[in-house]
Design a protein around this motif. Structure first.
Motif, PDB file in Angstrom:
ATOM      1  N   GLN A  34     -16.247 -11.994   9.111  1.00  0.00           N
ATOM      2  CA  GLN A  34     -16.365 -11.732  10.544  1.00  0.00           C
ATOM      3  C   GLN A  34     -15.362 -12.594  11.315  1.00  0.00           C
ATOM      4  N   THR A  35     -15.153 -12.240  12.577  1.00  0.00           N
ATOM      5  CA  THR A  35     -14.269 -13.014  13.440  1.00  0.00           C
ATOM      6  C   THR A  35     -14.808 -14.425  13.622  1.00  0.00           C
ATOM      7  N   GLY A  36     -13.935 -15.401  13.529  1.00  0.00           N
ATOM      8  CA  GLY A  36     -14.347 -16.792  13.631  1.00  0.00           C
ATOM      9  C   GLY A  36     -14.248 -17.341  15.045  1.00  0.00           C
ATOM     10  N   GLU A  37     -14.285 -18.655  15.140  1.00  0.00           N
ATOM     11  CA  GLU A  37     -14.217 -19.312  16.440  1.00  0.00           C
ATOM     12  C   GLU A  37     -12.804 -19.228  17.020  1.00  0.00           C
ATOM     13  N   ARG A  38     -12.724 -19.125  18.330  1.00  0.00           N
ATOM     14  CA  ARG A  38     -11.437 -18.905  18.990  1.00  0.00           C
ATOM     15  C   ARG A  38     -10.464 -20.054  18.757  1.00  0.00           C
ATOM     16  N   GLN A  39     -10.962 -21.281  18.728  1.00  0.00           N
ATOM     17  CA  GLN A  39     -10.086 -22.433  18.569  1.00  0.00           C
ATOM     18  C   GLN A  39      -9.837 -22.789  17.104  1.00  0.00           C
ATOM     19  N   GLY A  40     -10.371 -21.989  16.193  1.00  0.00           N
ATOM     20  CA  GLY A  40     -10.266 -22.293  14.774  1.00  0.00           C
ATOM     21  C   GLY A  40     -11.612 -22.749  14.234  1.00  0.00           C
ATOM     22  N   GLU A  41     -11.758 -22.731  12.919  1.00  0.00           N
ATOM     23  CA  GLU A  41     -13.031 -23.068  12.302  1.00  0.00           C
ATOM     24  C   GLU A  41     -13.406 -24.530  12.571  1.00  0.00           C
ATOM     25  N   LEU A  42     -14.658 -24.739  12.944  1.00  0.00           N
ATOM     26  CA  LEU A  42     -15.135 -26.079  13.268  1.00  0.00           C
ATOM     27  C   LEU A  42     -14.973 -27.020  12.080  1.00  0.00           C
ATOM     28  N   ALA A  43     -15.229 -26.531  10.873  1.00  0.00           N
ATOM     29  CA  ALA A  43     -15.111 -27.375   9.679  1.00  0.00           C
ATOM     30  C   ALA A  43     -13.717 -27.977   9.558  1.00  0.00           C
ATOM     31  N   LEU A  44     -12.693 -27.171   9.836  1.00  0.00           N
ATOM     32  CA  LEU A  44     -11.321 -27.660   9.736  1.00  0.00           C
ATOM     33  C   LEU A  44     -10.983 -28.571  10.912  1.00  0.00           C
ATOM     34  N   ARG A  45     -11.468 -28.254  12.090  1.00  0.00           N
ATOM     35  CA  ARG A  45     -11.182 -29.100  13.249  1.00  0.00           C
ATOM     36  C   ARG A  45     -11.812 -30.488  13.099  1.00  0.00           C
ATOM     37  N   ILE A  46     -12.967 -30.545  12.446  1.00  0.00           N
ATOM     38  CA  ILE A  46     -13.601 -31.840  12.179  1.00  0.00           C
ATOM     39  C   ILE A  46     -12.734 -32.674  11.240  1.00  0.00           C
ATOM     40  N   VAL A  85      -7.004 -27.056  18.825  1.00  0.00           N
ATOM     41  CA  VAL A  85      -6.796 -25.604  18.742  1.00  0.00           C
ATOM     42  C   VAL A  85      -5.901 -25.334  17.539  1.00  0.00           C
ATOM     43  N   ILE A  86      -6.338 -24.434  16.663  1.00  0.00           N
ATOM     44  CA  ILE A  86      -5.606 -24.117  15.438  1.00  0.00           C
ATOM     45  C   ILE A  86      -4.875 -22.792  15.603  1.00  0.00           C
ATOM     46  N   GLY A  87      -3.624 -22.751  15.153  1.00  0.00           N
ATOM     47  CA  GLY A  87      -2.831 -21.515  15.212  1.00  0.00           C
ATOM     48  C   GLY A  87      -1.918 -21.416  14.007  1.00  0.00           C
ATOM     49  N   SER A  88      -1.152 -20.350  13.958  1.00  0.00           N
ATOM     50  CA  SER A  88      -0.371 -20.041  12.761  1.00  0.00           C
ATOM     51  C   SER A  88       1.021 -20.663  12.744  1.00  0.00           C
ATOM     52  N   GLY A  89       1.315 -21.570  13.664  1.00  0.00           N
ATOM     53  CA  GLY A  89       2.620 -22.217  13.645  1.00  0.00           C
ATOM     54  C   GLY A  89       2.993 -22.715  15.022  1.00  0.00           C
ATOM     55  N   THR A  90       3.950 -23.643  15.069  1.00  0.00           N
ATOM     56  CA  THR A  90       4.387 -24.156  16.366  1.00  0.00           C
ATOM     57  C   THR A  90       5.053 -23.061  17.187  1.00  0.00           C
ATOM     58  N   VAL A 128      -5.096 -17.761  12.263  1.00  0.00           N
ATOM     59  CA  VAL A 128      -5.124 -18.213  10.870  1.00  0.00           C
ATOM     60  C   VAL A 128      -6.360 -17.629  10.184  1.00  0.00           C
ATOM     61  N   PRO A 129      -6.205 -16.966   9.028  1.00  0.00           N
ATOM     62  CA  PRO A 129      -7.365 -16.402   8.327  1.00  0.00           C
ATOM     63  C   PRO A 129      -8.444 -17.456   8.078  1.00  0.00           C
ATOM     64  N   ARG A 130      -9.689 -17.066   8.248  1.00  0.00           N
ATOM     65  CA  ARG A 130     -10.797 -18.009   8.117  1.00  0.00           C
ATOM     66  C   ARG A 130     -10.896 -18.585   6.708  1.00  0.00           C
ATOM     67  N   PHE A 131     -10.620 -17.756   5.701  1.00  0.00           N
ATOM     68  CA  PHE A 131     -10.701 -18.239   4.329  1.00  0.00           C
ATOM     69  C   PHE A 131      -9.744 -19.408   4.104  1.00  0.00           C
TER      70      PHE A 131
END
Length: 466
Positions: free
Chosen positions: A140-152, A172-177, A338-341
């Motif tokens: 399913q679609t994840g969090e807008r700013q990126g997965e919380l687990a990775l942001r932690i 905020v997580i994205g696919s590149g600068t 960025v894909p959630r997986f």
């Protein structure tokens, strides 16, 4: 009747060949508007194909507006003006040729990493764990700013290694600068005037940047803040820990000057790209500018391109608390690119300490390669000046030469050697007494470095000291 043939042994399905043939005939005005097309039975007999094949082709032509069906009468060519577009059928693209990248025998690119040192076994384990049914919710679609687990995990890493205290809500997580910088600029408003290091790395295409940014000179101490202070810029994009491409480190005095410049106005911000900060070979680690900021004027930007792999396409920025509400208002429609997986694989990799172990190992590997490059130039090519050697996976080499940088680059390419001149990174034309190139060593095998540098020097007719 239609003047084209179908190739029954071709990989393109027959119905698609028929559709393309009729469409091109209509576009080229070989069939006039209102002309009646053969019936499905007539066309099937003419080409010795099934009526189903003809029906599929006709259905596609009708869907795109090329023909119209009149019940119990037949199929007719539609008005050309009603077509959604017209194609240049004469233009042919060799997809095989355009998709291939040039392979060089020697690659001094600064963007590549040591492939053999990547921890494939460990990464594969986490990938297998995540790609299992207990993680089916990741479809399913994840969090807008990126997965919380990775942001932690990113927040913990920044606190421990870069002296940055932040909450996952600021990340905020994205696919590149290339994707994140335009978001930051939009967040800062339409009236933002961006200053940029010259020379410098740009996530924005060079032709656009020359119109959008104010170039600020760089010297041995980093960006010249006094020059910035004389402009109307209210934002500046910098790489203070390891300026790219020169390798300069922003001095303590200029860090203070820059933070004071930003603090003088509520609309001024510093965008800190912490490029290559993980790999430092001389002196102590340089603290991040964001860690010194007391006025929430620094937007921190980083990526896993060099620390893990370029193909991972995971980058992030850390917003000052004052910009979080504005971000949520401006980007409430945003979905993480960025894909959630992949985010969860990386989060687990970091949580269990493998990221820190990998960085420590890569520092040792790159240091050996770095030292080898310095040794070669010091022992054999004293006329070459080496700089930018404090950190990162490339050095700058400068030398006098009768040929221009472009001519030297062409000679290298003709000998299947990839190397870029410093001039590629300037926003405005600059004149240097010496020819200067970026020599990347991250991708090279340690035992091959000397032979490859000697080959480059040989084709450039630079004498070698024995």
């Amino acid at each position: 009747m239609l003047f084209f043939q179908l190739q029954k042994e071709h990989t393109i399905p027959l119905y698609e060949q028929l559709y393309i043939g009729i469409k091109n005939t209509i576009i080229n005005n070989q069939l006039v508007v209102g002309a009646r097309l053969p019936s499905k039975r007539e066309l099937a007999e003419f080409f010795s194909i099934s009526q189903t094949t003809v029906e599929l082709a006709y259905a596609q032509l009708m869907a795109e507006g090329y023909i119209i069906s009149r019940p119990r009468i037949g199929y007719f060519v539609e008005e050309i003006d009603a077509l959604p577009f017209r194609e240049n059928v004469a233009a042919k693209i060799d997809f095989q040729q355009t998709s291939q990248q040039i392979e060089y025998e020697i690659d001094f690119s600064s963007a590549k990493i040591d492939e053999d040192a990547f921890p494939f076994t460990v990464w594969r384990k986490y990938a297998k764990d995540v790609l299992d049914t207990p993680f089916k919710h990741l479809l399913q679609t994840g969090e807008r700013q990126g997965e919380l687990a990775l942001r932690i995990e990113i927040a913990n890493y920044l606190h421990q290694s870069r002296g940055i205290k932040c909450n996952p809500e600021q990340i905020v997580i994205g696919s590149g600068t290339e994707q994140l910088l335009p978001m930051i600029l939009k967040l800062l408003g339409n009236d933002v005037l961006l200053a940029f290091e010259n020379p410098g790395y740009s996530p924005i295409p060079r032709h656009q940047l020359s119109q959008l940014a104010i170039p600020i000179a760089v010297d041995a101490d980093g960006i010249v803040v006094e020059q910035l202070q004389k402009t109307n810029a209210n934002a500046v994009y910098i790489t203070p820990s390891h300026q790219f491409p020169t390798g300069a480190v922003l001095s303590a005095n200029r860090r203070t000057q820059l933070l004071k410049w930003a603090a003088k106005s509520a609309d001024r911000f510093i965008i800190e790209d912490d490029y290559d900060s993980e790999f430092r070979y001389i002196g102590k680690p340089i603290p991040a500018l964001r860690g010194l900021d007391q006025n929430d004027r620094v937007i921190y930007l980083s990526t896993f391109t060099k620390s893990l792999m370029p193909s991972l396409r995971v980058a992030y920025f850390v917003l000052p608390p004052t910009l979080i509400k504005r971000y949520q208002e401006h980007f409430n429609y945003y979905s993480s690119t960025v894909p959630r997986f992949e985010q969860h694989i990386l989060a687990k990799f970091m949580k269990d300490g493998h990221f820190a172990k990998h960085l420590n190992r890569m520092r040792k590997i790159y240091r050996k390669k770095h030292d080898k490059c310095i040794e070669i130039f010091s022992n054999h090519y004293p006329e070459i000046t080496v700089s930018g050697d404090a950190a990162g996976t490339n050095i700058l080499i400068a030398f006098p030469h009768e040929k221009s940088e472009q001519e030297l680059q062409k000679i290298a390419r003709q000998n299947s050697i990839y190397i870029l001149p410093l001039s590629n990174y300037f926003l405005t034309e600059q004149h240097y007494p010496k020819r200067t190139f970026l020599l990347g060593f991250g991708h090279l095998l340690l035992h091959e470095i000397e032979q490859k540098i000697h080959k480059l020097m040989t084709i450039w007719d630079i004498p070698k000291n024995e």
